[in-house]
Design a protein around this motif. Structure first.
Motif, mmCIF file in Angstrom:
data_model
loop_
_atom_site.group_PDB
_atom_site.id
_atom_site.type_symbol
_atom_site.label_atom_id
_atom_site.label_comp_id
_atom_site.label_asym_id
_atom_site.label_seq_id
_atom_site.Cartn_x
_atom_site.Cartn_y
_atom_site.Cartn_z
ATOM 1 N N ARG A 103 4.221 0.541 -6.731
ATOM 2 C CA ARG A 103 3.227 -1.033 -6.424
ATOM 3 C C ARG A 103 3.851 -2.460 -6.640
ATOM 4 N NH1 ARG A 103 0.074 0.352 -10.852
ATOM 5 N NH2 ARG A 103 0.264 -1.832 -12.429
ATOM 6 N N LYS A 104 4.909 -2.312 -7.829
ATOM 7 C CA LYS A 104 5.202 -4.018 -7.257
ATOM 8 C C LYS A 104 5.677 -3.998 -5.832
ATOM 9 C CE LYS A 104 4.661 -4.717 -12.070
ATOM 10 N NZ LYS A 104 3.177 -5.869 -11.680
ATOM 11 N N HIS B 42 3.431 -4.701 -3.160
ATOM 12 C CA HIS B 42 2.876 -6.095 -3.780
ATOM 13 C C HIS B 42 3.433 -7.073 -2.021
ATOM 14 C CE1 HIS B 42 0.465 -4.766 -6.827
ATOM 15 N NE2 HIS B 42 -0.106 -4.758 -5.795
ATOM 16 N N ALA C 60 2.470 -8.235 1.022
ATOM 17 C CA ALA C 60 1.838 -10.025 1.126
ATOM 18 C C ALA C 60 3.254 -10.744 2.193
ATOM 19 C CB ALA C 60 2.319 -10.501 -0.371
ATOM 20 N N THR D 52 6.637 -11.780 -9.311
ATOM 21 C CA THR D 52 6.857 -9.859 -9.612
ATOM 22 C C THR D 52 7.245 -9.934 -10.492
ATOM 23 O OG1 THR D 52 7.907 -8.147 -7.777
ATOM 24 C CG2 THR D 52 8.873 -10.534 -7.895
ATOM 25 N N GLN E 158 -9.113 -7.555 -8.746
ATOM 26 C CA GLN E 158 -7.932 -6.737 -8.283
ATOM 27 C C GLN E 158 -7.630 -5.643 -8.194
ATOM 28 O OE1 GLN E 158 -3.931 -8.685 -9.762
ATOM 29 N NE2 GLN E 158 -2.535 -6.366 -8.228
ATOM 30 N N GLN F 278 -7.480 -2.036 -6.869
ATOM 31 C CA GLN F 278 -6.278 -1.416 -6.425
ATOM 32 C C GLN F 278 -6.745 -0.015 -6.961
ATOM 33 O OE1 GLN F 278 -3.586 -1.315 -9.808
ATOM 34 N NE2 GLN F 278 -3.027 -3.208 -8.790
ATOM 35 N N PHE G 53 -5.776 -10.902 -3.299
ATOM 36 C CA PHE G 53 -5.340 -9.092 -3.665
ATOM 37 C C PHE G 53 -6.352 -8.092 -3.616
ATOM 38 C CE2 PHE G 53 -1.830 -11.347 -6.373
ATOM 39 C CZ PHE G 53 -0.625 -10.581 -6.329
ATOM 40 N N ILE H 151 -4.987 -7.208 0.136
ATOM 41 C CA ILE H 151 -3.429 -6.469 -0.555
ATOM 42 C C ILE H 151 -3.514 -4.982 -1.427
ATOM 43 C CG2 ILE H 151 -1.706 -6.236 -1.712
ATOM 44 C CD1 ILE H 151 -1.208 -9.389 -1.726
ATOM 45 N N GLU H 152 -4.471 -4.844 -2.328
ATOM 46 C CA GLU H 152 -4.959 -3.898 -2.528
ATOM 47 C C GLU H 152 -5.921 -2.667 -2.199
ATOM 48 O OE1 GLU H 152 -3.471 -2.710 -5.528
ATOM 49 O OE2 GLU H 152 -3.033 -4.702 -6.572
ATOM 50 N N ARG I 16 -3.125 -0.791 0.254
ATOM 51 C CA ARG I 16 -2.554 -0.379 0.133
ATOM 52 C C ARG I 16 -3.798 0.616 -0.162
ATOM 53 N NH1 ARG I 16 -1.743 -0.655 -4.996
ATOM 54 N NH2 ARG I 16 0.340 0.652 -4.959
#
Length: 356
Positions: free
Chosen positions: A5-6, A9, A13, A64, A159, A163, A224, A227-228, A231
């Protein structure tokens, strides 16, 4: 896995357009002073926070940790923080606590920035589920891992909702924040991650927690939610909630209306001029993340160049407003646009200055 997951991101990003909303810095006008009666070299950009002197009121934002690429990024950012005499958050350290083999990606910060202001970071949903004994251990580990001067707890309900592996657990968070404040033996920062902090939340924090600083992290920067949603392959949700939250400028005013403490402005801050505007309307310092991420991915020299330009932009703004020091910048004359005035009027808020 948390590590995947990190890295997701970082990849999303850095490769996709994930900035949304209007931070409203375009509606904050600083008045040009044609006769500043100071030399450029007279301008003192320095300030002190938590006993640490910063060369200018800038803190590298939380980003991060937990992976190999994150370790490289953190090492570069820490070297720059040390060289420039600025502050630095780290990303959420939960990954290093539950998977100690990843802690090296955070420890490089202490190694490369031994004297810089360093801020540990844990998430509110996760601490909400810990008993006091375990929570105390987590806080100690997070602080010791980077030899932190302060600890931040991030509030990220938006987020977590979007997520795929989200943990939208916020029942009991206020009590946990109060406990952390009691046992951390370090200043406590409460921060958002891009959707802003309202006057109501700030009032609760003031009355029940007593934070040493609040980082507003309003809308207008990295989303976020976006971003999520990328994902989760749920772009429609991201489109519906595009721009959800409180614009950064308005969040500064909301928080300052009820809080006399230290305010950090983040959320779409993209220049030294933006940072100076934030201080002129009530913040004490400013922070940004994504621009530093993009620079760090290109290497140390590019990151150093970015921060150097940021510093010069900030100092130039001080000079052009006739501000010899940060205190004078906080009192520089400003004009606000109609969207800001309308919001503040409907909310019954006076855009107060620091210490006013």
């Amino acid at each position: 896995m948390i590590e995947n997951r990190k890295d997701d991101h970082i990849r999303i990003a850095s490769e996709q357009n994930v900035e949304e909303g209007n931070n409203l810095f375009n509606e904050v006008y600083l008045i040009h002073i044609a006769l500043p009666e100071i030399d450029f070299d007279d301008v003192d950009t320095s300030m002190t926070i938590f006993g640490k002197k910063l060369s200018f009121p800038f803190i590298i934002g939380a980003m991060t940790g937990g992976t190999e690429i994150a370790e490289k990024i953190n090492a570069i950012l820490a070297k720059c923080a040390e060289e420039f005499g600025i502050g630095m958050y780290v990303g959420s350290q939960r990954v290093a606590i539950v998977k100690p083999e990843t802690a090296r990606s955070f420890r490089v910060v202490a190694e490369n920035a031994p004297t810089a202001l360093k801020i540990a970071n844990l998430g509110a949903p996760q601490v909400s589920r810990l008993n006091e004994r375990v929570l105390s251990d987590w806080v100690s580990q997070a602080i010791d891992m980077i030899n932190a001067d302060a600890i931040a707890i991030h509030l990220n309900p938006a987020q977590e909702v979007f997520q795929p592996e989200g943990e939208p657990w916020f029942r009991g968070v206020t009590d946990r924040l109060r406990f952390i404040k009691k046992i951390a033996n370090r200043p406590l920062i409460i921060k958002e991650v891009g959707n802003g902090i309202s006057m109501e939340v700030a009032r609760t924090l003031v009355s029940r927690v007593g934070p040493d600083a609040i980082d507003v992290a309003g809308t207008g920067g990295t989303s976020f939610i976006r971003i999520e949603s990328i994902r989760a392959r749920a772009i429609n949700e991201a489109n519906i909630f595009s721009g959800w939250g409180i614009p950064t400028v308005l969040s500064i005013c909301e928080v300052r209306n009820v809080y006399d403490g230290f305010i950090i402005a983040s959320g779409g801050v993209r220049s030294g001029l933006d940072g100076a505007k934030a201080i002129a309307i009530g913040a004490n310092a400013f922070s940004m993340s994504r621009p530093l991420l993009l620079s760090a991915l290109k290497g140390y020299d590019e990151t150093k160049k970015f921060i150097d330009n940021l510093f010069r932009e900030f100092k130039a703004t001080m000079f052009l407003t006739g501000s010899k020091n940060i205190s004078e910048l906080s009192r520089a004359p400003v004009v606000l646009g109609q969207d800001i005035i309308s919001w503040l009027g409907q909310r019954g808020i006076t855009c107060r200055r620091v210490g006013a």
